[in-house]
Design a protein around this motif. Structure first.
Motif, mmCIF file in Angstrom:
data_model
loop_
_atom_site.group_PDB
_atom_site.id
_atom_site.type_symbol
_atom_site.label_atom_id
_atom_site.label_comp_id
_atom_site.label_asym_id
_atom_site.label_seq_id
_atom_site.Cartn_x
_atom_site.Cartn_y
_atom_site.Cartn_z
ATOM 1 N N GLY A 150 0.818 -1.207 0.000
ATOM 2 C CA GLY A 150 0.000 0.000 0.000
ATOM 3 C C GLY A 150 0.844 1.245 0.000
ATOM 4 O O GLY A 150 2.081 1.190 0.018
ATOM 5 N N ALA A 151 0.170 2.381 -0.023
ATOM 6 C CA ALA A 151 0.856 3.675 -0.023
ATOM 7 C C ALA A 151 1.326 4.027 1.387
ATOM 8 O O ALA A 151 0.835 3.484 2.384
ATOM 9 N N LEU A 152 2.294 4.919 1.435
ATOM 10 C CA LEU A 152 2.763 5.468 2.706
ATOM 11 C C LEU A 152 2.668 6.974 2.616
ATOM 12 O O LEU A 152 3.319 7.593 1.770
ATOM 13 N N ALA A 153 1.827 7.586 3.444
ATOM 14 C CA ALA A 153 1.659 9.037 3.435
ATOM 15 C C ALA A 153 2.969 9.709 3.814
ATOM 16 O O ALA A 153 3.834 9.087 4.448
ATOM 17 N N PRO A 154 3.154 10.977 3.423
ATOM 18 C CA PRO A 154 4.411 11.670 3.729
ATOM 19 C C PRO A 154 4.784 11.584 5.205
ATOM 20 O O PRO A 154 3.950 11.771 6.087
ATOM 21 N N VAL A 155 6.060 11.295 5.444
ATOM 22 C CA VAL A 155 6.587 11.145 6.796
ATOM 23 C C VAL A 155 7.802 12.048 6.951
ATOM 24 O O VAL A 155 8.740 11.986 6.149
ATOM 25 N N ALA A 156 7.799 12.903 7.990
ATOM 26 C CA ALA A 156 8.940 13.766 8.281
ATOM 27 C C ALA A 156 10.033 12.944 8.951
ATOM 28 O O ALA A 156 9.759 12.086 9.798
ATOM 29 N N CYS A 206 14.370 15.516 3.874
ATOM 30 C CA CYS A 206 13.575 15.908 5.045
ATOM 31 C C CYS A 206 12.315 15.071 5.196
ATOM 32 O O CYS A 206 11.722 15.022 6.282
ATOM 33 N N GLY A 207 11.873 14.434 4.113
ATOM 34 C CA GLY A 207 10.653 13.650 4.192
ATOM 35 C C GLY A 207 10.585 12.613 3.090
ATOM 36 O O GLY A 207 11.237 12.746 2.048
ATOM 37 N N VAL A 208 9.814 11.572 3.333
ATOM 38 C CA VAL A 208 9.646 10.498 2.355
ATOM 39 C C VAL A 208 8.175 10.119 2.265
ATOM 40 O O VAL A 208 7.387 10.370 3.181
ATOM 41 N N ALA A 209 7.825 9.503 1.154
ATOM 42 C CA ALA A 209 6.488 8.944 0.961
ATOM 43 C C ALA A 209 6.630 7.817 -0.050
ATOM 44 O O ALA A 209 7.642 7.715 -0.743
ATOM 45 N N VAL A 210 5.623 6.982 -0.145
ATOM 46 C CA VAL A 210 5.683 5.844 -1.060
ATOM 47 C C VAL A 210 4.316 5.642 -1.703
ATOM 48 O O VAL A 210 3.282 5.751 -1.037
ATOM 49 N N GLY A 215 5.232 -3.837 -6.294
ATOM 50 C CA GLY A 215 6.350 -3.132 -5.699
ATOM 51 C C GLY A 215 5.931 -1.760 -5.217
ATOM 52 O O GLY A 215 4.748 -1.523 -4.943
ATOM 53 N N ALA A 216 6.906 -0.868 -5.126
ATOM 54 C CA ALA A 216 6.633 0.459 -4.578
ATOM 55 C C ALA A 216 7.575 1.483 -5.198
ATOM 56 O O ALA A 216 8.677 1.144 -5.643
ATOM 57 N N VAL A 217 7.118 2.718 -5.222
ATOM 58 C CA VAL A 217 7.926 3.838 -5.695
ATOM 59 C C VAL A 217 8.157 4.766 -4.501
ATOM 60 O O VAL A 217 7.215 5.330 -3.957
ATOM 61 N N THR A 218 9.401 4.900 -4.090
ATOM 62 C CA THR A 218 9.754 5.745 -2.948
ATOM 63 C C THR A 218 10.074 7.156 -3.415
ATOM 64 O O THR A 218 10.845 7.350 -4.362
ATOM 65 N N LEU A 219 9.487 8.135 -2.750
ATOM 66 C CA LEU A 219 9.682 9.552 -3.061
ATOM 67 C C LEU A 219 10.501 10.181 -1.946
ATOM 68 O O LEU A 219 10.142 10.059 -0.772
ATOM 69 N N MET A 220 11.599 10.828 -2.299
ATOM 70 C CA MET A 220 12.477 11.465 -1.318
ATOM 71 C C MET A 220 12.522 12.961 -1.583
ATOM 72 O O MET A 220 12.890 13.383 -2.684
ATOM 73 N N ALA A 221 12.143 13.746 -0.582
ATOM 74 C CA ALA A 221 12.017 15.192 -0.757
ATOM 75 C C ALA A 221 13.036 15.950 0.080
ATOM 76 O O ALA A 221 13.331 15.583 1.220
#
Length: 246
Positions: A90-96, A120-124, A135-141
């Motif tokens: 599943g998705a992962l909401a933005p996490v600081a 500073c934060g990630v989401a998936v 699978g999953a796509v990881t977003l790094m901000a």
């Protein structure tokens, strides 16, 4: 309402990802997914991970070397957003990730490494076809604004465009293609290093050359990388950039 330039780019990206030829290399497609995600969302990095045939999570692509290292850290440490999301399908909401952030509690060893790297934060968002998650796509901000609600929706649309392409195959065919991509990952890393040393360029630029060569000739990225590692380097890949050696 006038159409903006960014809206046009988004539409073109979705169309490109969803309508690749049936014989497309899935590894090239997933690399393009991370590239589009980074450029359209203003992220510091993005990467994909997939579930292998044994049900384990494996890193597959990364937008750059920094993102790749942080993905490897997650697997080495056994904790991180990519692992949690892929396992939960599943998705992962933005996490600081900073001190006092939820990420520092969830991933006490991974979060400090990411913060030190400027994240500073990630989401998936999940990589899925219908009810199946592959699978999953990881977003790094580097800035919190990059993981807004609208950005998350766009990231999911881009991932679902790839899912639409994958959806033209059976589940077994998808698994086989992803396994093949995983098996060629190390060869690609070797080819990047060999080409970078030969041309005196960084590994990111070396990968861009491999990617461009494979896609323009409708070849598999792993096949091109294998030829480089074996010493049969296509002449087009050895043209030195103007600044090399200066």
């Amino acid at each position: 309402m006038p159409v903006t330039a960014r809206e046009t780019l988004v539409a073109e990206a979705v169309l490109d990802l969803a309508t690749r030829r049936d014989q497309e290399d899935v590894l090239l497609l997933l690399h393009d997914l991370t590239a589009y995600t980074v450029s359209l969302l203003g992220l510091r990095g993005a990467g994909t991970a997939v579930l292998n045939g044994a049900g384990r999570v494996d890193r597959l692509t990364a937008s750059d070397e920094l993102c790749g290292r942080l993905q490897e850290d997650q697997f080495a440490l056994g904790e991180g957003p990519c692992l949690d999301s892929a396992r939960a399908a599943g998705a992962l909401a933005p996490v600081a990730l900073g001190p006092g952030g939820v990420g520092a509690v969830l991933w006490p060893r991974f979060a400090p490494r990411a913060v030190d790297a400027g994240i500073c934060g990630v989401a998936v968002v999940p990589l899925r076809t219908g009810r199946d998650t592959h699978g999953a796509v990881t977003l790094m901000a580097a800035v919190p604004e990059a993981l807004s609600a609208r950005a998350m929706r766009l990231a999911q649309v881009l991932a679902d465009a790839v899912g639409a392409w994958l959806g033209r195959r059976t589940k077994d065919e998808i698994t086989e293609q992803l396994e093949t991509a995983l098996n060629t990952r190390d060869v690609i890393e070797q080819a990047k290093g060999a080409l970078a040393a030969r041309l005196e360029i960084n590994v990111h630029d070396a990968f861009r050359r491999l990617h461009s060569h494979a896609r323009s000739r409708q070849q598999r990225l792993g096949d091109v990388a294998g030829r480089v590692v074996n010493g049969s380097v296509p002449p087009e890949l050895t043209e030195r950039p103007p600044h090399a050696g200066r």
